[in-house]
Scaffold this motif. Structure first.
Motif, PDB file in Angstrom:
ATOM      1  N   UNK A   3       0.829  -1.206   0.000  1.00  0.00           N
ATOM      2  CA  UNK A   3       0.000   0.000   0.000  1.00  0.00           C
ATOM      3  C   UNK A   3       0.861   1.254   0.000  1.00  0.00           C
ATOM      4  N   UNK A   4       1.906   1.249   0.822  1.00  0.00           N
ATOM      5  CA  UNK A   4       2.786   2.416   0.907  1.00  0.00           C
ATOM      6  C   UNK A   4       3.515   2.658  -0.411  1.00  0.00           C
ATOM      7  N   UNK A   5       3.972   1.590  -1.058  1.00  0.00           N
ATOM      8  CA  UNK A   5       4.704   1.727  -2.317  1.00  0.00           C
ATOM      9  C   UNK A   5       3.836   2.329  -3.414  1.00  0.00           C
ATOM     10  N   UNK A   6       2.530   2.093  -3.329  1.00  0.00           N
ATOM     11  CA  UNK A   6       1.598   2.623  -4.321  1.00  0.00           C
ATOM     12  C   UNK A   6       0.889   3.891  -3.854  1.00  0.00           C
ATOM     13  N   UNK A   7       1.223   4.329  -2.635  1.00  0.00           N
ATOM     14  CA  UNK A   7       0.616   5.534  -2.056  1.00  0.00           C
ATOM     15  C   UNK A   7      -0.916   5.431  -2.080  1.00  0.00           C
ATOM     16  N   UNK A   8      -1.417   4.274  -1.618  1.00  0.00           N
ATOM     17  CA  UNK A   8      -2.856   4.006  -1.584  1.00  0.00           C
ATOM     18  C   UNK A   8      -3.278   3.742  -0.145  1.00  0.00           C
ATOM     19  N   UNK A   9      -4.361   4.376   0.278  1.00  0.00           N
ATOM     20  CA  UNK A   9      -4.917   4.102   1.604  1.00  0.00           C
ATOM     21  C   UNK A   9      -6.252   3.373   1.518  1.00  0.00           C
ATOM     22  N   UNK A  10      -7.002   3.603   0.455  1.00  0.00           N
ATOM     23  CA  UNK A  10      -8.292   2.940   0.251  1.00  0.00           C
ATOM     24  C   UNK A  10      -8.133   1.997  -0.930  1.00  0.00           C
TER      25      UNK A  10
END
Length: 310
Positions: free
Chosen positions: A95-102
């Protein structure tokens, strides 16, 4: 799918080249994310997976998913040796590598590469893949991933009985559901499958709820269905209301006469059913009430950063 419909349970978002996946301990661009053709998950569908949702960076219902993953692996005799903390870290890194929270999150584990024999060997080097796609925010300010209530169609393909393949095991082998989906008309969104006795079981990727005379019904989990985590939560939320709940065995005609109906899965959350085999059903007050309670639960446990109810 043969009818060309874009399935809401298979979320779309950024192109694959913009995403990174976690494959066997490494973050790699989607275009480079591969597994061996000798992997047992590819050869035989011999693997376990979980579909999760991340809301605001929090993995919703994590402990429940880990419990079901452990049950699936036990049913498959797949001793992968990985701890929940290790798996959680891999998802967090993705998630962090893709800068996604949802996000939609799929965690897959197979026995890895083994000799080309049907009999499984002890797992020395499991294949572990984390796949993510961005989804809308959930909770009170959220937006559904579906743009309309589901058009449901019953099909001839029967759900594999528990005696043949453990119904509660969430494995890579989805041929049963794929065959059911190939029967769908152009307008249908989901196939409703019955068991070998002709009683309603579930959708190909969803569980069914329906309302008659202010009572909430759902097929019992002791039959040929995979009881979802969202189904489990909805039953718990319903227990907090004054709505009577019945789990049992039901014929198609009984479902078709429902006052309300909805489907549940991790991606859809609660999705009203517009019709079953052309008979209009729709949502209603109980569907709306439970959807509101579900949104409240997501908001409290994921976005408020204060809840630990799950």
């Amino acid at each position: 799918m043969t009818n060309g419909i874009d399935r809401p349970d298979e979320p779309t978002g950024s192109t694959e080249s913009e995403l990174h996946y976690h494959v066997n301990g490494d973050l790699v661009p989607a275009s480079e994310a591969t597994v061996s053709i000798d992997d047992r998950g590819f050869r035989y569908g011999d693997g376990a997976f979980e579909t999760l949702r991340a809301y605001g960076g929090t993995l919703f219902g994590w402990n429940r998913h880990m419990r079901r993953l452990a049950e699936t692996c036990e049913a498959l005799s797949l001793d992968h040796g990985l701890s929940p903390d290790d798996l959680h870290q891999r998802i967090d890194e993705t998630l962090a590598a893709n800068d996604i929270e949802d996000a939609y999150v799929r965690l897959s584990i197979t026995r890895g590469v083994q000799p080309g024999k049907l009999t499984p060997q002890p797992v020395d080097d499991p294949t572990v893949v984390v796949y993510v796609k961005p989804l809308p925010r959930g909770g009170f300010q959220g937006k559904t991933v579906w743009d309309r209530p589901a058009v449901l169609q019953s099909v001839e393909t029967r759900r594999i009985p528990d005696e043949a393949l453990p119904a509660g095991a969430k494995t890579h082998n989805y041929l049963n559901g794929i065959l059911a989906r190939t029967e769908l008309d152009q307008a249908a969104d989901e196939a409703l499958m019955c068991d070998t006795d002709g009683l309603v079981a579930e959708g190909t990727t969803s569980n069914l709820f329906f309302v008659r005379d202010e009572t909430l019904y759902t097929p019992a989990a002791d039959g040929s269905l995979l009881p979802g985590i969202t189904r489990e939560l909805v039953l718990e939320l319903a227990a907090e209301t004054d709505v009577p709940v019945q789990e049992g065995s039901y014929e198609l005609e009984f479902v078709a006469g429902a006052d309300e109906a909805f489907l549940t899965n991790r991606t859809w959350e609660l999705r009203p059913v517009a019709s079953l085999d052309g008979t209009p059903i729709g949502g209603g007050p109980i569907t709306a009430q439970l959807s509101g309670l579900y949104d409240e639960l997501v908001e409290r446990t994921c976005y408020s950063r204060t809840g630990d109810w799950l």
